[in-house]
Design a protein around this motif. Structure first.
Motif, mmCIF file in Angstrom:
data_model
loop_
_atom_site.group_PDB
_atom_site.id
_atom_site.type_symbol
_atom_site.label_atom_id
_atom_site.label_comp_id
_atom_site.label_asym_id
_atom_site.label_seq_id
_atom_site.Cartn_x
_atom_site.Cartn_y
_atom_site.Cartn_z
ATOM 1 N N ALA A 64 0.810 -1.214 0.000
ATOM 2 C CA ALA A 64 0.000 0.000 0.000
ATOM 3 C C ALA A 64 0.845 1.266 0.000
ATOM 4 C CB ALA A 64 -0.931 0.006 1.216
ATOM 5 N N GLY A 65 2.168 1.117 0.149
ATOM 6 C CA GLY A 65 3.006 2.300 0.177
ATOM 7 C C GLY A 65 4.479 1.960 0.211
ATOM 8 N N ILE A 66 5.269 3.018 0.094
ATOM 9 C CA ILE A 66 6.727 2.935 0.176
ATOM 10 C C ILE A 66 7.146 3.713 1.418
ATOM 11 C CG2 ILE A 66 8.920 3.552 -0.948
ATOM 12 C CD1 ILE A 66 7.383 1.455 -2.533
ATOM 13 N N ALA A 67 8.094 3.134 2.147
ATOM 14 C CA ALA A 67 8.588 3.771 3.365
ATOM 15 C C ALA A 67 10.087 3.529 3.454
ATOM 16 C CB ALA A 67 7.855 3.192 4.573
ATOM 17 N N ARG A 68 10.652 3.978 4.556
ATOM 18 C CA ARG A 68 12.074 3.726 4.791
ATOM 19 C C ARG A 68 12.289 3.500 6.276
ATOM 20 N NH1 ARG A 68 15.564 7.352 6.769
ATOM 21 N NH2 ARG A 68 14.720 9.324 7.430
ATOM 22 N N VAL A 69 13.343 2.757 6.600
ATOM 23 C CA VAL A 69 13.733 2.573 7.989
ATOM 24 C C VAL A 69 14.301 3.903 8.470
ATOM 25 C CG1 VAL A 69 15.239 1.307 9.575
ATOM 26 C CG2 VAL A 69 14.171 0.117 7.640
ATOM 27 N N ALA A 70 13.742 4.426 9.578
ATOM 28 C CA ALA A 70 14.094 5.771 10.030
ATOM 29 C C ALA A 70 14.885 5.798 11.338
ATOM 30 C CB ALA A 70 12.829 6.615 10.171
ATOM 31 N N VAL A 106 7.011 7.218 2.968
ATOM 32 C CA VAL A 106 7.473 8.104 1.900
ATOM 33 C C VAL A 106 6.297 8.492 1.011
ATOM 34 C CG1 VAL A 106 8.979 8.251 -0.132
ATOM 35 C CG2 VAL A 106 9.808 7.142 1.964
ATOM 36 N N ARG A 107 5.496 7.475 0.621
ATOM 37 C CA ARG A 107 4.325 7.776 -0.197
ATOM 38 C C ARG A 107 3.355 6.608 -0.187
ATOM 39 N NH1 ARG A 107 4.687 5.750 -5.814
ATOM 40 N NH2 ARG A 107 6.699 4.720 -6.052
ATOM 41 N N LYS A 108 2.099 6.959 -0.355
ATOM 42 C CA LYS A 108 1.064 5.952 -0.552
ATOM 43 C C LYS A 108 1.096 5.580 -2.027
ATOM 44 C CE LYS A 108 -3.883 5.202 0.138
ATOM 45 N NZ LYS A 108 -5.092 5.741 0.775
ATOM 46 N N THR A 109 0.825 4.314 -2.311
ATOM 47 C CA THR A 109 0.797 3.861 -3.701
ATOM 48 C C THR A 109 -0.578 3.264 -3.981
ATOM 49 O OG1 THR A 109 1.547 1.626 -3.139
ATOM 50 C CG2 THR A 109 3.260 3.272 -3.606
ATOM 51 N N ARG A 110 -0.829 2.964 -5.228
ATOM 52 C CA ARG A 110 -2.010 2.147 -5.507
ATOM 53 C C ARG A 110 -1.752 0.800 -4.865
ATOM 54 N NH1 ARG A 110 -1.590 -1.685 -9.479
ATOM 55 N NH2 ARG A 110 0.265 -1.636 -10.786
ATOM 56 N N LEU A 111 -2.792 0.086 -4.515
ATOM 57 C CA LEU A 111 -2.624 -1.208 -3.875
ATOM 58 C C LEU A 111 -2.107 -2.224 -4.889
ATOM 59 C CD1 LEU A 111 -3.137 -2.730 -1.145
ATOM 60 C CD2 LEU A 111 -5.159 -3.641 -2.282
ATOM 61 N N LEU A 112 -1.000 -2.857 -4.553
ATOM 62 C CA LEU A 112 -0.487 -3.985 -5.336
ATOM 63 C C LEU A 112 -0.869 -5.236 -4.558
ATOM 64 C CD1 LEU A 112 3.136 -3.472 -6.724
ATOM 65 C CD2 LEU A 112 1.028 -3.863 -7.970
ATOM 66 N N ALA A 113 -1.960 -5.851 -4.955
ATOM 67 C CA ALA A 113 -2.496 -6.998 -4.237
ATOM 68 C C ALA A 113 -1.710 -8.263 -4.578
ATOM 69 C CB ALA A 113 -3.974 -7.172 -4.577
ATOM 70 N N LEU A 114 -1.925 -9.295 -3.789
ATOM 71 C CA LEU A 114 -1.221 -10.562 -4.009
ATOM 72 C C LEU A 114 -1.387 -11.093 -5.439
ATOM 73 C CD1 LEU A 114 -1.750 -12.387 -0.605
ATOM 74 C CD2 LEU A 114 0.381 -11.522 -1.561
ATOM 75 N N PRO A 115 -2.594 -11.068 -6.020
ATOM 76 C CA PRO A 115 -2.699 -11.542 -7.410
ATOM 77 C C PRO A 115 -1.827 -10.736 -8.390
ATOM 78 C CG PRO A 115 -4.866 -11.442 -6.410
ATOM 79 C CD PRO A 115 -3.911 -10.783 -5.454
ATOM 80 N N ASP A 116 -1.690 -9.428 -8.150
ATOM 81 C CA ASP A 116 -0.829 -8.595 -9.000
ATOM 82 C C ASP A 116 0.625 -9.063 -8.902
ATOM 83 O OD1 ASP A 116 -3.009 -6.879 -9.611
ATOM 84 O OD2 ASP A 116 -2.626 -5.714 -7.787
#
Length: 153
Positions: A64-70, A106-116
């Motif tokens: 659902a998103g991209i993040a980073r270890v902070a 970092v940002r929300k993304t479109r959902l990349l579901a398991l089937p994707d």
């Protein structure tokens, strides 16, 4: 060289939206109660590593998103709180059993579901897609990260 991780969170506990709304878009990744996942945080994660923020235990699980270890590791305070569902009476403040890192969205993304994800042959050995995998934190190969970044646009 940065590493990459997939970190699962139940959206009713902490969603990508919750993380983005938090001060500095940063949340403490509390509640990890699996030794292998804890060891990934303790022994593998470094500040700046990339994170695929994955919603789990919900109607449509997926990235659902991209993040980073902070942050580096620190004791998870929920292990000492008797009111917390993550309380661990056997863990001692002078020798904590459970750790956390801070994660910055970092940002929300479109959902990349398991089937994707399963539809892409180059992701066939992505740990989260392995049968029986239930870990809340798994490493992600750089090649998998690049494919997923392209899928997200």
């Amino acid at each position: 060289m940065p590493q990459y991780w997939l970190m699962k969170s139940e959206p009713d506990e902490v969603s990508i939206d919750d993380a983005l709304a938090a001060p500095g878009a940063t949340v403490a990744w509390t509640g990890v109660r699996n030794y292998q996942a804890r060891n990934f945080m303790r022994d593998g994660m470094k500040v700046g590593d990339g994170v695929l923020f994955y919603h789990s235990s919900c109607p449509e699980p997926g990235i659902a998103g991209i993040a980073r270890v902070a942050s580096g590791i620190k004791p998870d305070p929920t292990q000492f709180d008797p009111k917390s569902p993550y309380y661990d009476a056997a863990s001692k403040k002078d020798n904590p059993r459970w750790l956390l890192v801070d994660v910055q969205a970092v940002r929300k993304t479109r959902l990349l579901a398991l089937p994707d994800l399963r539809a892409r042959p180059e992701l066939a050995d992505l740990v989260v897609l392995r049968k029986g995998n239930r870990l809340s934190i798994t490493p992600v190969e750089p090649a998998h990260w690049r494919v997923i970044e392209k899928m997200l646009g």
